[in-house]
Design a protein around this motif. Sequence first.
Motif, PDB file in Angstrom:
ATOM      1  N   ILE A 183      -3.222  -3.899  60.395  1.00  0.00           N
ATOM      2  CA  ILE A 183      -2.726  -4.855  59.405  1.00  0.00           C
ATOM      3  C   ILE A 183      -3.830  -5.864  59.120  1.00  0.00           C
ATOM      4  N   GLY A 184      -3.916  -6.294  57.854  1.00  0.00           N
ATOM      5  CA  GLY A 184      -4.948  -7.251  57.493  1.00  0.00           C
ATOM      6  C   GLY A 184      -4.985  -7.529  56.016  1.00  0.00           C
ATOM      7  N   LEU A 185      -6.181  -7.803  55.513  1.00  0.00           N
ATOM      8  CA  LEU A 185      -6.380  -8.148  54.114  1.00  0.00           C
ATOM      9  C   LEU A 185      -7.331  -7.166  53.452  1.00  0.00           C
ATOM     10  N   TYR A 195      -1.321  -2.779  55.160  1.00  0.00           N
ATOM     11  CA  TYR A 195      -0.789  -2.189  56.399  1.00  0.00           C
ATOM     12  C   TYR A 195      -1.090  -0.695  56.400  1.00  0.00           C
ATOM     13  N   GLN A 196      -1.608  -0.191  57.511  1.00  0.00           N
ATOM     14  CA  GLN A 196      -1.870   1.233  57.676  1.00  0.00           C
ATOM     15  C   GLN A 196      -1.064   1.769  58.850  1.00  0.00           C
ATOM     16  N   PHE A 198      -0.162   0.798  52.787  1.00  0.00           N
ATOM     17  CA  PHE A 198       0.657   0.040  51.842  1.00  0.00           C
ATOM     18  C   PHE A 198      -0.012  -1.305  51.619  1.00  0.00           C
ATOM     19  N   ASP A 199      -0.180  -1.683  50.344  1.00  0.00           N
ATOM     20  CA  ASP A 199      -0.834  -2.933  49.987  1.00  0.00           C
ATOM     21  C   ASP A 199       0.042  -3.716  49.021  1.00  0.00           C
ATOM     22  N   ALA A 216       1.087  -1.058  46.220  1.00  0.00           N
ATOM     23  CA  ALA A 216       0.475   0.270  46.182  1.00  0.00           C
ATOM     24  C   ALA A 216       0.761   0.998  47.479  1.00  0.00           C
ATOM     25  N   GLY A 217       0.958   2.298  47.392  1.00  0.00           N
ATOM     26  CA  GLY A 217       1.122   3.163  48.552  1.00  0.00           C
ATOM     27  C   GLY A 217       0.192   4.350  48.422  1.00  0.00           C
ATOM     28  N   LEU A 218      -0.544   4.665  49.505  1.00  0.00           N
ATOM     29  CA  LEU A 218      -1.534   5.738  49.471  1.00  0.00           C
ATOM     30  C   LEU A 218      -1.409   6.613  50.710  1.00  0.00           C
TER      31      LEU A 218
END
Length: 164
Positions: free
Chosen positions: A28-30, A44-45, A56-57, A72-74
């Motif tokens: 988790i981060g920026l 978040y990964q 997810f961003d 966004a979701g990747l």
Amino acid sequence: MKKSNYLILMFLFATITLSAQEISEHAIGLRLGDSDGFGAEISYQNATSQNNRLEFDLGWRDSRKFSAFKLAGLYQWVRPIEGGFNWYYGVGGGVGSVDFDGAFDDDDDGGVFIFAAGDIGIEYNFDIPLLLSMDFRPEIGVAGYNGFSDNFDFDIGLGIRYQF
């Protein structure tokens, strides 16, 4: 066995061996980026397997011409390079909302939009639970306010995440 068969077996073994590096289960981060306006995303990964993860961003963008937020979701595939370096690529999409600040002549007030995205990047996994990354995320409008589906955007981001 033929020489070419040995080469194929050696290539497959090397590929499997290189893919053996595990990624952290969570991070988790920026993610700080620039695509027509500076913005930040809370990122978040979550690892789905040894070499794959979901990202997810939730972020916002701001410039003189507009303000926007997006989710966004990747889905990403992670491949080791050497040492703590990995490269990754992925696909996904998202949803967002934009409000234009009267900068366009066509009186477009913006609105909700849906986009498809790709992702390619490089990351360094430190011995401490810190992950730094740089990625390129092209985004194309799928649906949304008037004229959005013609929109194509290049998003470049620097990520810093805590792994746990």
